[in-house]
Design an enzyme around this catalytic site. Sequence first.
Site, PDB file in Angstrom:
ATOM      1  N   ARG A  30       0.855  -1.184   0.000  1.00  0.00           N
ATOM      2  CA  ARG A  30       0.000   0.000   0.000  1.00  0.00           C
ATOM      3  C   ARG A  30       0.896   1.241   0.000  1.00  0.00           C
ATOM      4  NH1 ARG A  30      -3.492   2.304   5.103  1.00  0.00           N
ATOM      5  NH2 ARG A  30      -4.470   4.055   4.006  1.00  0.00           N
ATOM      6  N   HIS A  31       0.415   2.323  -0.568  1.00  0.00           N
ATOM      7  CA  HIS A  31       1.158   3.582  -0.559  1.00  0.00           C
ATOM      8  C   HIS A  31       1.465   4.007   0.881  1.00  0.00           C
ATOM      9  CE1 HIS A  31      -2.466   5.576   0.847  1.00  0.00           C
ATOM     10  NE2 HIS A  31      -3.119   4.890  -0.076  1.00  0.00           N
TER      11      HIS A  31
END
Length: 474
Positions: free
Chosen positions: A73-74
């Site tokens: 995930r970012h």
Amino acid sequence: MKVLWITVILALSQYEAYASSECCEEYCFGTDKSRPQTLRFTSKTAYTLAKGNDIERNILPNCSPTKMWTLTRHGTRLPSAKTIGKAGHLEEMRDKIVNNYKVLKTKPDTGALCAEDFFSIKTWKFNSSITPEMENMLTPQGWEDLKLLAKTYQRQYPNILTKDYRPQNYLFRRTETQRTEESFKAYVEGLFGTNVWQTVHVSQPDGNDTLLRPYDYCPKWEENNSQKEGTEYMIFQNSALMNKTVADVSTRLGFQYALDFKDIELMWDMCRYEQAWNVDRTSAWCGAFTQAQLKVLEYYDDLRYYKKSGYGAEINSKLPCEIIKDMLFHLNSKTQPNAVTNFAHSTLIQTMITALGWYQDNETLTASNYGSMGDRNWRISKIDPFASNLVAIKYDCPADGVDTEKVLFLLNQNAVSLSWCSVGLCDWSAVMKRYNDFYHANCTETFCQSGASSISYIASMVSLLVAAIVYLIY
């Protein structure tokens, strides 16, 4: 007249309830050195606080890592434009709290803000350089999250994540968002050095991104999440426990009436964002809550994600078909690349974990069982903080006889405990057997329950639109 008196009596009793000089337990966020509640900020938990710290324990003697597959995930991001736009309202709330304490003298006798927390709220100002146009952008802390993550895994698996970039050894993919693009750049900088990302190829979707954003192309998933009325998290939001929590927070801040739930949620959001942006500092708005109150808010958010991307809806276990199939095909392949790394979003991480059957509780999460779910497995704070990452490493273990191929699953640098594996280390044959349906699936037909259902839904919507146009014309 009788009805009027009853109304007055009820109003007075309600006023007395909120004008109480008692609120909750004494607590001071500003002087608390441990702050365990910062580990309970669900999807806005800082990665540096949530990650595992003993990845070195996963070194396997007599085994050689050969393949690595990662879904990341970012990193820490800015809020949505909607939340940024509410900063002015939060400044109004700040002024009201100061007025409550200094002018109206309505702070409670017990459970009031300590001097440190009151001063933090009194002097709080939103960073005016953050504008709605910057919504969801990666922050400097988010960049560091991904850069350090790459360095950590490279140190652990140097034979797979080599320090020199060779295109045949790596495959990078990302969604078409600023936060995943910058996360990719930061990760690559951690692996190969400053500005090397300019020469590194990253694959982007050509058309519909059903690999990294399948939920964008599934009407049934959209339909499931558009429904709020009657859901467990909405029932919990309107429960006696949540109403008491809202009332107690209101009293703690000097209000003689219960604030709207959205006001409480906004303060909690700002607390979580600011704490994730600056992990070594304290967010003023975290001082508005006691530890017990934040546990209630955490459960509310866990219930919301349980329906959106967890075990609360059947569609969530089918949605990530393509990404699971991609992982299995990569690990089963004898050819390059050796490392596949995907940069995506929270919903894909959570639905993939759901589809794999990880972190499932024996008891379904509901609005009524908060008291018995304190040790639940479905805790987003641990599963999906900012920069959450699911990693699968393929090993060759010749000394193990028949089952020489193994896979180690890691989530946020912790080995995933699975009943059919040994401390996260699984026989590859067992993995293939367990996830055989995904390996052989036609994901185009199955990722959204069935291709026919998605097509029929779209077709029905088109038919309705055509009928409406015809009606308007004639």
